[in-house]
Scaffold this motif. Structure first.
Motif, short mmCIF file in Angstrom:
data_model
loop_
_atom_site.label_atom_id
_atom_site.label_comp_id
_atom_site.label_asym_id
_atom_site.label_seq_id
_atom_site.Cartn_x
_atom_site.Cartn_y
_atom_site.Cartn_z
N GLU A 284 36.49 -10.71 -17.29
CA GLU A 284 35.29 -10.43 -18.21
C GLU A 284 34.45 -11.44 -18.44
N GLY A 285 33.15 -10.85 -18.82
CA GLY A 285 32.38 -11.65 -19.51
C GLY A 285 31.49 -12.38 -18.02
N ASP A 286 31.21 -13.59 -18.21
CA ASP A 286 30.43 -14.62 -17.31
C ASP A 286 31.26 -14.81 -15.91
N ASP A 287 32.76 -14.84 -16.35
CA ASP A 287 33.62 -15.15 -15.33
C ASP A 287 34.02 -14.02 -14.46
N ARG A 288 33.47 -12.78 -14.74
CA ARG A 288 33.88 -12.01 -13.89
C ARG A 288 33.55 -11.99 -12.66
N SER A 321 29.24 -17.58 -7.11
CA SER A 321 28.65 -18.54 -8.14
C SER A 321 29.80 -19.39 -8.42
N ASN A 323 31.05 -20.32 -11.31
CA ASN A 323 32.31 -19.79 -11.96
C ASN A 323 33.05 -18.47 -11.18
N ASN A 327 37.21 -18.88 -10.83
CA ASN A 327 38.01 -17.76 -11.14
C ASN A 327 38.88 -17.42 -10.07
N SER A 430 26.35 -25.72 -15.84
CA SER A 430 25.04 -25.28 -15.57
C SER A 430 24.24 -26.10 -14.81
N ASP A 454 20.29 -24.87 -15.24
CA ASP A 454 20.07 -23.54 -15.26
C ASP A 454 20.51 -23.40 -16.90
#
Length: 621
Positions: A284-288, A321, A323, A327, A430, A454
């Motif tokens: 979920e979120g940015d780690d999806r 990416s 993340n 993950n 980032s 970033d």
């Protein structure tokens, strides 16, 4: 023997010695005899051979000599009853009537045939004797049918009629003899029995009935197997997989430790069979992690086990990416726990992309390198033309990135072609800290250390050094043109901040120094400008060649400023500064000193106008 006594219908065939003589030219030397030996084929008569050669006496003498030497032998005369059957349309009927009349007890019998000359050994081998135990009927002996003499016939018991292959086929065609069909066991024994030299081909009677189709046991098994495969294919293709999507999502979420969502599921057989999961989202979120397609190839022996193992999991159209890599590492570690319902042995990537902020390197294939415990060690990717290789190593501090490229272009049609590229750095949150950047480009070498950030704004900062850069190729890549030539060395410190990554080049600021050797300035002829001494701006064109040009360079969002310029061109020396705006307009001044003249003072030359066609004029001192 007189050649004229040769029967025109006589047929000769080569003996084994004749076949060998055909291959050895030393056996038959005379040209005419060798030509006749070549023409003998076992079918042509003496008359036909004479007609082919066009000289009957020579042909007949050659045949006699070849026969005496044992190279050819006599076969069947042309006047044989079976040969006449071929030559005449009514021969078959006449011969059949004549044979029947000889065995008939009705009507007058034809006069006895004249005595036959003694048969040769080859003809005796074709004689089929009548069996003595049955008379007046057709018998089946050794696969051939021969007519038997009647009790009142003119032939004695034990007489024989010479039959050739055509006669045997005709008799077999007219006979209606029931031949017992061998059983399945006999046919299997015949197939498995090894062949011997005494085996003869089976002769079967020619039947005029229509062919009957029958299925053998092997063909039945083949058709049954194909039908079963077709049924399984249709079952797998139209199975209602959507009913099991919630169960698959729960199993995937339990194994990866992340919430899972799958849009569709089906089975595919091409290019490799497997279960396909469409539009898979993990986390979920940015780690999806979002994957366009997942191909699963399970180990068949583990389908009934408590934990299913997948031999290979292929992830297609995945954007990696920092993340996503971290993950993915956690998901593979969770799948190796004892409570996980599924495990992975091999992970491959197809059409994957590496991204940092808005910087993307796409269309790469590769695999995830797993440790002995099936934990993620690194991700190796390469471009489809194999010009670029990328390696990502997840760690405690972040993701280590290593890029190696040979003859790699940033994008199709881009003017930046890297002869070689080596980048090493680490992505922490980032920030992408590039500790080492080394590239061969524009015939030279560039080294740099860069930080990419970033955040709320895109930022870049660093310093670079360059050696032996081709100024003309660099100017063409920057859009300035090829008016500057020379081998350039220098150093720069640069930085830029922008709301978006595409806006960074326009916001770039840099300062440093440079030196050019053995070059020239296009469109500016400083010696000619001094000689004319024109107070009005004029376009002179030409070139200014130099041994060395050095100075400082400052890059602002609006212009490139070349200051503290020193130009050494033999008897001419010049100093000054030139500013080049972003829209390629020149403005500057060069003080030119010509050695060897009585006046040792310098002459100021003003430079203005567009870069392609600059204007020069002499200024007041």
């Amino acid at each position: 023997m007189d050649p004229d006594l040769l029967d025109a219908n006589l047929v000769f065939a080569k003996t084994p010695a004749g076949e060998e003589a055909m291959l050895q030219r030393t056996r038959v030397v005379q040209r005419n005899i060798r030509m006749v030996l070549i023409l003998v084929d076992g079918n042509a008569t003496v008359a036909e051979l004479c007609e082919k050669t066009g000289n009957a006496p020579i042909t007949q003498n050659a045949l006699l000599e070849l026969e005496n030497d044992g190279f050819i032998e006599r076969r069947v005369e042309k006047n044989s009853v079976w040969r006449h059957a071929k030559d005449s349309p009514t021969g078959v009927v006449a011969t059949a009537i004549r044979v029947v009349s000889e065995f008939s007890t009705f009507g007058e019998k034809p006069p006895a045939a004249p005595a036959q000359p003694p048969l040769s050994d080859a003809q005796k081998s074709r004689i089929i004797p009548f069996p003595e135990n049955r008379e007046g009927r057709l018998s089946h002996s050794s696969g051939l049918l021969t007519p038997q003499p009647s009790l009142s016939g003119g032939l004695h018991s034990g007489a024989a009629i010479p039959l050739n292959r055509e006669a045997t086929a005709a008799l077999l065609e007219t006979a209606d003899v029931a031949v017992p069909r061998p059983s399945l066991m006999d046919r299997l024994k015949a197939i498995t029995r090894p062949a011997t030299a005494d085996d003869q081909p089976d002769l079967k009677p020619i039947r005029r009935s229509r062919p009957r189709w029958s299925l053998t046991w092997s063909l039945s098994l083949l058709l049954g197997g194909l039908l079963l495969c077709a049924l399984l294919f249709l079952l797998a293709l139209f199975f209602p997989y959507a009913n099991y999507l919630p169960e698959v999502e729960a199993s995937l979420a339990q194994s990866t430790g992340q919430p899972a969502k799958i849009d569709r599921m089906h089975v595919s057989f091409y290019p490799r069979p497997g279960m396909l999961l469409g539009n898979v989202r993990l986390g979920e979120g940015d780690d999806r992690v979002q994957i366009a397609e997942v191909r699963l190839q399970p180990a068949l022996l583990t389908l009934r086990a408590d934990k299913i193992l997948f031999k290979e999991v292929e992830l297609s159209d995945l954007r990696l990416s920092a993340n996503a890599v971290a993950n993915l590492s956690r998901m593979l570690a969770s799948a190796q726990s004892k409570s996980a319902r599924a495990g992975v042995l091999r992970v491959t990537l197809r059409n994957a992309a590496f991204s940092f902020a808005e910087l993307v390197i796409g269309e790469m294939d590769g695999q995830c390198e797993l440790s002995a415990d099936h934990l993620l060690e690194s991700i190796s990717l390469r471009s489809q033309d194999r010009s670029l290789q990328l390696k990502l190593n997840p760690g405690e501090r972040g993701v280590a990135v290593q890029i190696d490229a040979i003859a790699w272009r940033v994008a199709q049609g881009s003017p930046y072609l890297f002869d070689s590229l080596n980048v090493k750095g680490t992505i922490e949150g980032s920030d992408w800290v590039i500790d080492s950047f080394e590239s061969r480009i524009f015939d030279g070498l560039v080294r740099a250390a860069v930080i990419l950030r970033d955040g709320q704004q895109a930022a870049i900062a660093g310093e670079l050094s360059f050696e032996r850069i081709n100024a003309r190729k660099l100017g063409e890549a920057l859009g300035i043109g090829g008016q500057f030539e020379g081998e350039t060395n220098g150093k720069l410190k640069f930085s830029a901040n922008s709301a978006s990554w595409p806006g960074l080049p326009a916001a770039l600021q840099a300062n440093g120094n440079f030196t050019m050797h053995r070059g020239r300035l296009g469109g500016i002829d400083l010696p000619e400008a001094v000689r004319r001494a024109s107070a009005a701006p004029a376009t002179l064109g030409g070139w200014t060649r130099f041994e060395e040009l050095s100075g400082a360079i400052t890059v602002t969002p609006n212009a490139f400023l070349f200051s503290r310029l020193l130009l050494n061109a033999g008897l001419m020396q010049s100093s000054g500064q030139i500013e080049l705006s972003r829209n390629l307009q020149l403005r500057g001044r060069m003080d030119v000193l010509m050695r060897g003249q009585a006046d040792h003072s310098s002459r100021p030359i003003l430079i203005s106008g567009p870069l392609k066609s600059p204007l020069t004029q002499t200024a007041k001192r």
